[in-house]
Scaffold this motif. Structure first.
Motif, PDB file in Angstrom:
ATOM      1  N   VAL A  97       0.826  -1.206   0.000  1.00 32.61           N
ATOM      2  CA  VAL A  97       0.000   0.000   0.000  1.00 32.61           C
ATOM      3  C   VAL A  97       0.863   1.261   0.000  1.00 32.61           C
ATOM      4  O   VAL A  97       0.544   2.225  -0.707  1.00 32.61           O
ATOM      5  CB  VAL A  97      -0.984  -0.007   1.188  1.00 32.61           C
ATOM      6  CG1 VAL A  97      -1.682   1.336   1.335  1.00 32.61           C
ATOM      7  CG2 VAL A  97      -2.016  -1.122   0.997  1.00 32.61           C
ATOM      8  N   TRP A 154      -9.186   0.774 -10.549  1.00 32.56           N
ATOM      9  CA  TRP A 154      -9.185   0.547  -9.103  1.00 32.56           C
ATOM     10  C   TRP A 154      -9.713  -0.854  -8.791  1.00 32.56           C
ATOM     11  O   TRP A 154      -9.310  -1.466  -7.810  1.00 32.56           O
ATOM     12  CB  TRP A 154     -10.014   1.605  -8.386  1.00 32.56           C
ATOM     13  CG  TRP A 154      -9.253   2.872  -8.149  1.00 32.56           C
ATOM     14  CD1 TRP A 154      -9.398   4.045  -8.811  1.00 32.56           C
ATOM     15  CD2 TRP A 154      -8.201   3.072  -7.200  1.00 32.56           C
ATOM     16  NE1 TRP A 154      -8.505   4.981  -8.338  1.00 32.56           N
ATOM     17  CE2 TRP A 154      -7.759   4.407  -7.340  1.00 32.56           C
ATOM     18  CE3 TRP A 154      -7.582   2.267  -6.254  1.00 32.56           C
ATOM     19  CZ2 TRP A 154      -6.735   4.950  -6.564  1.00 32.56           C
ATOM     20  CZ3 TRP A 154      -6.568   2.812  -5.482  1.00 32.56           C
ATOM     21  CH2 TRP A 154      -6.148   4.132  -5.639  1.00 32.56           C
ATOM     22  N   ARG A 155     -10.609  -1.376  -9.626  1.00 34.23           N
ATOM     23  CA  ARG A 155     -11.150  -2.717  -9.402  1.00 34.23           C
ATOM     24  C   ARG A 155     -10.019  -3.749  -9.439  1.00 34.23           C
ATOM     25  O   ARG A 155      -9.931  -4.618  -8.568  1.00 34.23           O
ATOM     26  CB  ARG A 155     -12.210  -3.040 -10.448  1.00 34.23           C
ATOM     27  CG  ARG A 155     -12.780  -4.422 -10.259  1.00 34.23           C
ATOM     28  CD  ARG A 155     -13.919  -4.684 -11.221  1.00 34.23           C
ATOM     29  NE  ARG A 155     -14.430  -6.016 -10.947  1.00 34.23           N
ATOM     30  CZ  ARG A 155     -14.713  -6.889 -11.879  1.00 34.23           C
ATOM     31  NH1 ARG A 155     -14.597  -6.574 -13.145  1.00 34.23           N
ATOM     32  NH2 ARG A 155     -15.157  -8.076 -11.555  1.00 34.23           N
ATOM     33  N   THR A 186      -6.888  -3.203  -8.920  1.00 33.95           N
ATOM     34  CA  THR A 186      -6.021  -2.964  -7.767  1.00 33.95           C
ATOM     35  C   THR A 186      -6.630  -3.559  -6.495  1.00 33.95           C
ATOM     36  O   THR A 186      -5.925  -4.167  -5.697  1.00 33.95           O
ATOM     37  CB  THR A 186      -5.768  -1.448  -7.595  1.00 33.95           C
ATOM     38  OG1 THR A 186      -5.135  -0.968  -8.787  1.00 33.95           O
ATOM     39  CG2 THR A 186      -4.891  -1.166  -6.402  1.00 33.95           C
ATOM     40  N   MET A 187      -7.936  -3.420  -6.311  1.00 32.88           N
ATOM     41  CA  MET A 187      -8.592  -3.979  -5.123  1.00 32.88           C
ATOM     42  C   MET A 187      -8.606  -5.512  -5.169  1.00 32.88           C
ATOM     43  O   MET A 187      -8.423  -6.166  -4.149  1.00 32.88           O
ATOM     44  CB  MET A 187     -10.018  -3.434  -4.989  1.00 32.88           C
ATOM     45  CG  MET A 187     -10.080  -1.953  -4.641  1.00 32.88           C
ATOM     46  SD  MET A 187      -9.223  -1.572  -3.087  1.00 32.88           S
ATOM     47  CE  MET A 187      -7.799  -0.691  -3.686  1.00 32.88           C
ATOM     48  N   GLU A 188      -8.814  -6.074  -6.366  1.00 35.37           N
ATOM     49  CA  GLU A 188      -8.750  -7.536  -6.497  1.00 35.37           C
ATOM     50  C   GLU A 188      -7.338  -8.025  -6.158  1.00 35.37           C
ATOM     51  O   GLU A 188      -7.172  -9.051  -5.498  1.00 35.37           O
ATOM     52  CB  GLU A 188      -9.132  -7.964  -7.912  1.00 35.37           C
ATOM     53  CG  GLU A 188     -10.607  -7.827  -8.209  1.00 35.37           C
ATOM     54  CD  GLU A 188     -10.941  -8.061  -9.674  1.00 35.37           C
ATOM     55  OE1 GLU A 188     -10.012  -8.277 -10.503  1.00 35.37           O
ATOM     56  OE2 GLU A 188     -12.138  -8.031 -10.008  1.00 35.37           O
ATOM     57  N   THR A 214      -5.249  -6.527  -4.198  1.00 33.99           N
ATOM     58  CA  THR A 214      -5.073  -6.357  -2.750  1.00 33.99           C
ATOM     59  C   THR A 214      -5.641  -7.564  -2.018  1.00 33.99           C
ATOM     60  O   THR A 214      -5.006  -8.102  -1.103  1.00 33.99           O
ATOM     61  CB  THR A 214      -5.770  -5.069  -2.272  1.00 33.99           C
ATOM     62  OG1 THR A 214      -5.258  -3.959  -3.006  1.00 33.99           O
ATOM     63  CG2 THR A 214      -5.558  -4.849  -0.787  1.00 33.99           C
ATOM     64  N   ALA A 215      -6.824  -8.001  -2.423  1.00 33.65           N
ATOM     65  CA  ALA A 215      -7.420  -9.189  -1.806  1.00 33.65           C
ATOM     66  C   ALA A 215      -6.541 -10.414  -2.048  1.00 33.65           C
ATOM     67  O   ALA A 215      -6.315 -11.225  -1.149  1.00 33.65           O
ATOM     68  CB  ALA A 215      -8.826  -9.421  -2.361  1.00 33.65           C
ATOM     69  N   MET A 268       0.318  -3.065  -6.352  1.00 28.64           N
ATOM     70  CA  MET A 268      -0.584  -4.041  -5.747  1.00 28.64           C
ATOM     71  C   MET A 268      -0.815  -5.259  -6.631  1.00 28.64           C
ATOM     72  O   MET A 268      -1.023  -6.342  -6.126  1.00 28.64           O
ATOM     73  CB  MET A 268      -1.941  -3.391  -5.445  1.00 28.64           C
ATOM     74  CG  MET A 268      -1.906  -2.435  -4.288  1.00 28.64           C
ATOM     75  SD  MET A 268      -1.264  -3.154  -2.779  1.00 28.64           S
ATOM     76  CE  MET A 268      -2.531  -4.309  -2.364  1.00 28.64           C
ATOM     77  N   ASN A 269      -0.817  -5.095  -7.930  1.00 32.36           N
ATOM     78  CA  ASN A 269      -1.217  -6.228  -8.766  1.00 32.36           C
ATOM     79  C   ASN A 269      -0.040  -6.951  -9.407  1.00 32.36           C
ATOM     80  O   ASN A 269      -0.170  -7.527 -10.460  1.00 32.36           O
ATOM     81  CB  ASN A 269      -2.254  -5.805  -9.810  1.00 32.36           C
ATOM     82  CG  ASN A 269      -1.702  -4.850 -10.836  1.00 32.36           C
ATOM     83  OD1 ASN A 269      -0.515  -4.586 -10.867  1.00 32.36           O
ATOM     84  ND2 ASN A 269      -2.574  -4.328 -11.667  1.00 32.36           N
TER      85      ASN A 269
END
Length: 170
Positions: A31, A47-48, A50-52, A54-55, A145-146
């Motif tokens: 992060v 952002w989707r 990036t959030m995936e 992150t998970a 992140m990805n």
């Protein structure tokens, strides 16, 4: 040992707390660079994604953190292999004695980095490792992140790196 439900519950709670801290710390390592990227380069293209990612980083960290104690039991230490190199404070020159802990920590980081480098080279050179590692190279919009990899890729990298580190004792 008391295997009462209360002790079992307390043990599970302690494990869950430890695992949450490990995952949060690991995610912080991703992060912080992401925030720097956003400040310097602007937001990610998606952002989707990036959030995936992150998970995915959270789940893979939890899997590795849970598996690591088991891996530690089956890696070279139990195979009876002597270390190839043993570096201790006694091996260092006298003038380095005051800074020995720092010197040994830096040497450990250099050895770890070298082990990871060669493990990564192997992932590119050995076809069956490449199939797992290819996931890492399939990301179209790379950000901090990805940069995820396949779980088998990460576990393999952990095994190779741990094996090499076990053969060099600092």
């Amino acid at each position: 040992q008391d295997l009462s439900p209360a002790n079992f519950l307390l043990g599970g709670l302690a494990f869950a707390t430890w695992l949450a801290l490990v995952v949060v710390f690991r995610l912080a390592l991703f992060v912080v660079p992401l925030l720097v990227e956003v400040l310097l380069e602007g937001p990610p293209k998606s952002w989707r994604t990036t959030m995936e990612a992150t998970a995915w980083q959270g789940w893979s960290t939890a899997i590795l953190a849970t598996a690591s104690p088991f891996l530690a039991r089956i890696l070279p230490d139990t195979w009876g292999l002597p270390p190839l190199l043993r570096v201790t404070q006694a091996n260092l020159p006298d003038w380095l004695a005051p800074a020995a802990p720092i010197a040994l920590a830096l040497l450990s980081l250099c050895i770890l980095n070298l082990a990871q480098y060669w493990a990564h080279r192997a992932q590119h050179a050995i076809p069956w490792l490449w199939r797992f590692h290819l996931v890492h190279h399939s990301v179209r919009d790379m950000d901090s992140m990805n940069s995820f990899t396949h779980p088998a890729d990460m576990i393999g990298l952990q095994i190779v790196t741990s094996t090499l580190m076990a053969l060099v004792v600092v």
